[in-house]
Design an enzyme around this catalytic site. Structure first.
Site, short mmCIF file in Angstrom:
data_model
loop_
_atom_site.label_atom_id
_atom_site.label_comp_id
_atom_site.label_asym_id
_atom_site.label_seq_id
_atom_site.Cartn_x
_atom_site.Cartn_y
_atom_site.Cartn_z
N ASP A 123 0.73 -1.40 -0.01
CA ASP A 123 -0.14 0.02 -0.03
C ASP A 123 0.96 1.32 -0.11
O ASP A 123 1.70 1.24 0.76
CB ASP A 123 -0.99 0.08 1.10
CG ASP A 123 -1.75 1.28 1.28
OD1 ASP A 123 -2.65 1.32 0.36
OD2 ASP A 123 -1.90 2.01 1.98
N ASP A 165 -4.75 -1.38 41.43
CA ASP A 165 -3.18 -0.93 41.67
C ASP A 165 -3.19 -0.47 42.99
O ASP A 165 -4.09 -0.15 43.80
CB ASP A 165 -2.85 0.06 40.67
CG ASP A 165 -1.16 -0.22 40.34
OD1 ASP A 165 -0.45 0.08 41.31
OD2 ASP A 165 -0.95 -0.26 39.26
N GLY A 186 -5.60 -1.22 46.01
CA GLY A 186 -5.37 -2.45 46.66
C GLY A 186 -4.01 -2.83 46.50
O GLY A 186 -3.28 -2.50 45.65
C1 LIG Z 1 6.14 -1.92 36.00
S1 LIG Z 1 4.59 -1.10 36.44
C2 LIG Z 1 3.76 -1.87 35.08
C3 LIG Z 1 2.54 -0.94 34.90
C4 LIG Z 1 1.75 -1.49 33.68
N1 LIG Z 1 1.04 -3.03 34.19
C5 LIG Z 1 2.21 -1.78 32.51
O1 LIG Z 1 2.41 -2.70 31.90
O2 LIG Z 1 2.73 -0.45 32.10
C6 LIG Z 1 4.23 -2.31 37.82
C7 LIG Z 1 2.85 -1.71 38.43
O3 LIG Z 1 2.60 -2.71 39.51
C8 LIG Z 1 2.10 -1.93 40.43
N2 LIG Z 1 2.15 -2.65 41.67
C9 LIG Z 1 3.37 -2.92 42.43
N3 LIG Z 1 3.11 -3.70 43.45
C10 LIG Z 1 1.78 -3.99 43.47
C11 LIG Z 1 1.11 -4.52 44.77
N4 LIG Z 1 1.52 -4.94 45.70
N5 LIG Z 1 -0.50 -4.29 44.50
C12 LIG Z 1 -0.97 -3.88 43.29
N6 LIG Z 1 -0.12 -3.13 42.32
C13 LIG Z 1 1.27 -3.14 42.53
C14 LIG Z 1 2.84 -0.82 40.49
O4 LIG Z 1 2.15 0.44 41.17
C15 LIG Z 1 2.81 -0.30 39.04
O5 LIG Z 1 1.66 0.42 38.67
#
Ligand SMILES: C[S@@+](CC[C@H](N)C(=O)[O-])C[C@H]1O[C@@H](n2cnc3c(N)ncnc32)[C@H](O)[C@@H]1O
Length: 633
Positions: free
Chosen positions: A88, A495, A521
């Protein structure tokens, strides 16, 4: 003929060109390719605004055209082709994508928008390899695009209408055909001419060579080509060194060499004479009268050696918001940029030159301006901006990597050494981390997710699910992509409370945005929301085995048979040396690790997920889907 061996690889195959364009047919027929023409019925109606950059639109359209033909031949005609080629071509001027004009007025509008200006012609190409298994069509797609810049002369009204009345513009992207009358409108062409005609033959042959001739690593010297190289050199193009920007290799002749020795025995002569000398592996007689060949220029190593300078130049220009100043075709002189960023004029000029040399800025006698890719990815408020991740790389990862030697010697992560009392876990121990640090991390995650979410969301057919919970889903980019692709899904982002409290400024606006729920949470301690599909995107690689055990046991326990877990991670190859981005990331990881496809499969199976499917997306993140065992298993 030099191209024959590459094209010859297709001789015994049923090759189909999914295009009615006589120009494409001619280009391919001229190099001896034998193929059948089955024009695609795919309507070119993809939503252009949903593509970050125009060439993605051209690639996707090419892919859909080819897949439509492959499917139709397989199902309706019961003839499965071996290879379907789709293409394309689009023309872009500014932000506008021009396809074929619908009538003369449309042609007039297009051509006058091109008058006196440089525009880009993109051709997206998809090479679809097909096979039939248990009567099901299986396809493997290789795609690429080529860009050529074309500048039109100033066109008078008279000339414009004369050209339109010739009838030539009507079936051509951008409203002109460069190979005929339209060629008279063109002041210059930078790049592959055939790409403007409709098919980038040179790039196509390189792709075929990559597919059919595995590279002979370490034994062949690579030289940069100006035009179609001899077929042997196609074998080598997949190695990064052939892409080197080493000026010594510019415009060199293109004969095959092994271990630095020209196979033909000939001494190279430059194709384009000029002041730049080619890398000639010229034999020199030593004192004992023996011919010696000097070592080849180690361009890949030199590139790696200098890589940190390039990264830091990008980081500093981003931090000082240089690309924001130069957005939307703004052209500034060093002194103006220096005033705005409150920096020295001489330092600013050096930084601007460095960015120009890296292809991030354009430099003309009027001043500096952003390149298209800087406008799309480096301006901080653009939808697909990487600014957030670049700042995270500068402010956090850079410091971590200055402690790499100790990290390697001690086998421990150096977060404490790099950041003092801070713990790695930004959100767990609130007292050590400023709001700014948290916001910076969320912005970084958000910017990468904007680029990866679509591929993750569409890696598998998720239409069987009703509710999804994205655990650690941060600002909800993937969640929004999922509801956009599957409007019946209820998606919840789960999160930590500090993250959820700050998500509002990252939410898309607009009337037609389906809402996503956010729940605060801790996935280790709190009850998880109910869902029939759980997602862990960029979570597992950061956790140690103990934490993975807690999390996966919890998800497995809550999952009913038939529900599923989708992981988004970079999947390593089985040797764990590719892709380099993942391998290098491991160096700065805390307690977790990157895994190969078979390791992710094993991990999911250990926690009761079966029928594990892995999709290597070709983008930054890959996707792994496993289904909770039914009781019969
Ligand atoms: C590396 S980031 C990944 C963010 C997203 N999933 C992405 O793919 O872009 C890790 C995420 O996990 C969350 N996180 C870390 N420990 C956590 C927990 N114990 N419970 C809930 N969320 C958690 C962090 O706040 C962050 O937003």
């Amino acid at each position: 003929m030099a191209l024959k061996p590459v094209i010859g690889k297709l001789v015994s195959k049923r090759v189909v060109l999914a295009s009615a364009s006589p120009r494409r047919q001619e280009i391919l027929a001229n190099v001896g390719l034998r193929f059948e023409v089955v024009p695609s019925w795919f309507k070119e109606t993809l939503e252009k605004s949903s593509f970050a950059v125009p060439y993605e639109y051209a690639i996707e359209t090419a892919k859909q055209k080819a897949l439509e033909v492959a499917n139709r031949m397989h199902l309706k005609h019961l003839r499965t082709p071996d290879i379907v080629i789709g293409a394309d071509t689009i023309v872009t001027v500014g932000k506008q994508i021009l396809e074929k004009p619908v009538d003369k007025q449309d042609a007039y509008k297009m051509l006058s928008s091109l008058s006196g200006k440089e525009h880009s012609v993109f051709t997206g190409v998809a090479i679809v390899h097909c096979s039939s298994k248990d009567n099901r069509l299986e396809t493997e797609v290789t795609d690429f695009y080529e860009e050529t810049k074309v500048k039109f002369a100033e066109l008078s009204e008279e000339l414009l209408w004369e050209y339109i009345h010739s009838g030539e513009p009507m079936d051509k992207a951008g409203g002109y055909g460069i190979q005929a009358l339209g060629g008279m409108l063109v002041e210059y062409v930078h790049g592959d001419f055939l790409n403007v005609v409709g098919f980038p033959l040179n790039h196509f042959c390189k792709k075929l060579a990559e597919l059919y001739y595995p590279p002979l690593k370490h034994t062949i010297q690579h030289v940069k080509h100006d035009s179609i190289p001899s077929v042997e050199t196609f074998e080598n193009l997949s190695d990064g060194e052939s892409d080197s920007s080493n000026p010594m290799q510019h415009k060199s002749a293109n004969k095959l060499e092994r271990n630095g020795v020209p196979l033909s025995g000939a001494i190279h002569t430059p194709v384009n004479s000029g002041s730049i000398q080619p890398v000639c592996t010229v034999a020199v007689e030593n004192q004992s009268g023996v011919m010696e060949y000097p070592a080849k220029f180690p361009s890949k190593i030199v590139e790696l050696m200098d890589g940190f300078r390039a990264s830091k130049a990008l980081f500093v220009a981003s931090k000082l918001k240089v690309f924001d100043l130069l957005k939307d075709k703004c052209i500034l002189k060093p002194v103006d940029v220096a005033n705005k960023i409150e920096a020295s004029v001489c330092g600013t000029e050096r930084l601007l030159d460095a960015c120009a040399s890296l292809g991030l800025l354009e430099k003309t006698h009027q001043g500096y301006s952003n390149t298209d890719s800087a406008n799309t990815y480096l301006v901080s408020d653009r939808e697909y901006s990487l600014h957030g991740y670049i700042i995270h790389s500068n402010d956090r990862l850079w410091h971590l990597f200055t402690h790499l030697e100790v990290a390697v010697k001690e086998g421990t992560m150096q977060t404490h050494q790099a950041f003092g009392k801070e713990t790695e876990d930004l959100f767990q121990d609130s007292s050590y981390h400023s709001v700014e640090a948290k916001q910076r991390f969320m912005t970084a995650m958000h910017s990468i997710a904007k680029l990866t979410a679509r591929d993750v969301a569409t890696a598998f057919d998720l239409s069987q699910f009703r509710s999804v919970c994205d655990l650690g889903g941060c600002t909800g980019v993937l969640a929004h992509e999922l509801v956009q692709k599957n409007p019946n899904l209820n998606v919840t982002v789960f999160d930590l409370p500090d993250v959820i409290a700050n998500v509002s400024c990252f939410q898309p606006s607009g009337q037609h945005i389906t809402p996503v729920a956010f729940t605060a949470g801790d996935f280790f301690k709190d009850n998880l929301p109910e869902a029939d599909l759980y997602i862990l995107s960029l979570i597992l690689h950061d956790l140690n085995d103990e934490k993975i055990h807690i999390l996966l046991s919890k998800i497995s326990a809550i999952c009913k048979p038939g529900s599923a877990l989708l992981l988004a991670e970079i999947v390593l190859d089985e040797e764990k040396t590719h892709p380099p981005r993942a391998v290098l990331q491991s160096l700065s990881m805390t307690e977790g690790k990157q895994r190969s496809g078979s390791e992710y499969k094993q991990l999911l199976e250990k926690y009761g997920f079966t029928n594990v499917q892995i999709k290597i997306t070709g983008n930054v993140l890959d996707a792994i889907l496993g289904f909770k065992k039914t009781s019969a298993h």
